[in-house]
Design an enzyme around this catalytic site. Structure first.
Site, short mmCIF file in Angstrom:
data_model
loop_
_atom_site.label_atom_id
_atom_site.label_comp_id
_atom_site.label_asym_id
_atom_site.label_seq_id
_atom_site.Cartn_x
_atom_site.Cartn_y
_atom_site.Cartn_z
N ASN A 95 0.83 -1.21 0.00
CA ASN A 95 0.00 0.00 0.00
C ASN A 95 0.87 1.26 0.00
O ASN A 95 1.91 1.32 0.65
CB ASN A 95 -1.02 0.01 1.15
N GLU B 158 0.48 5.26 0.53
CA GLU B 158 -0.44 6.28 1.02
C GLU B 158 -0.04 7.68 0.56
O GLU B 158 1.03 7.87 -0.03
CB GLU B 158 -0.53 6.19 2.55
N GLU C 76 -3.03 -4.55 -3.10
CA GLU C 76 -3.54 -5.47 -4.13
C GLU C 76 -3.62 -4.79 -5.49
O GLU C 76 -3.20 -5.34 -6.50
CB GLU C 76 -4.93 -5.99 -3.74
N CYS D 135 -10.61 -3.30 -4.08
CA CYS D 135 -9.64 -4.27 -4.62
C CYS D 135 -10.36 -5.50 -5.15
O CYS D 135 -9.97 -6.07 -6.18
CB CYS D 135 -8.62 -4.65 -3.56
N CYS E 133 -4.17 0.76 -2.45
CA CYS E 133 -3.99 -0.49 -1.71
C CYS E 133 -2.91 -1.36 -2.37
O CYS E 133 -2.64 -1.25 -3.57
CB CYS E 133 -5.28 -1.30 -1.71
N CYS F 99 -10.03 -5.22 0.37
CA CYS F 99 -11.17 -4.30 0.50
C CYS F 99 -12.08 -4.41 -0.72
O CYS F 99 -11.74 -5.04 -1.73
CB CYS F 99 -10.68 -2.86 0.68
#
Ligand code: THU
Length: 160
Positions: A62, A64, A75, A115, A73, A112
């Site tokens: 990830n 940010e 993934e 994703c 993210c 999530c």
């Protein structure tokens, strides 16, 4: 009025040592990927390792951003890298591990919703399921044979 029931089937591995050896190697790559997470805001480190049909393993973590929604993210970092650099390869197996900096995670942490939607797109594109293993830092691992177990009522190109 009728009711419909939706069921999902996942496999549960008690711990890392129960995984097949090649999946242990892939999960170890996900652990390594966690170390490259740039997560100064959440301090939640996610790593993913994606095995392609050409045998390459793509790592993602990830990333940010001070403008929070601009981050991405783990993934999707891996999936989009694979899509951009290996557009003709199939995404075969994905291993995911996540941990919080100050709180070791011991339960499986699923991808999530956004994703899942991204993985769904590639399952449809490649007409082949993506096998997904996910865990915390330790403890049980869940295996899903296809993204569709994790996201019922997929929104796909067929509706456009
Ligand atoms: N995150 C992921 O990398 N993957 C997920 O599926 C869930 C959340 C990241 C995004 C953000 O950097 C941090 O975890 C906290 O939400």
């Amino acid at each position: 009025m009728k009711k419909i029931k939706i069921e999902s089937e996942l496999e549960v591995f008690e711990d890392f040592s129960e995984l097949p050896q090649e999946i242990q190697r892939l999960m170890e790559a996900a652990f390594e990927a966690r170390d490259s997470a740039y997560a100064p805001y959440s301090e939640f480190h996610v790593g993913t390792a994606l095995l392609l049909s050409n045998g390459k393993v793509i790592k993602g973590s990830n990333q940010e951003n001070a403008a929070y929604p601009s981050g991405l993210c783990a993934e999707r970092t891996a999936i989009y890298y694979a899509g951009a650099n290996f557009p003709d390869e199939t995404l075969e197996v994905m291993a995911i591990s996540a941990t919080a900096k100050h709180k070791p995670t011991t339960t499986p942490i699923p991808p999530c919703g956004a994703c899942r939607q991204a993985i769904a797109e590639y399952e449809v594109k490649q007409k082949q399921p993506v096998v997904i293993y996910f865990m915390g830092a330790s403890g049980k691992i869940f295996k899903s044979d296809s993204l569709s177990n994790l996201l019922p009522f997929l929104f796909t190109q067929e509706y456009l």
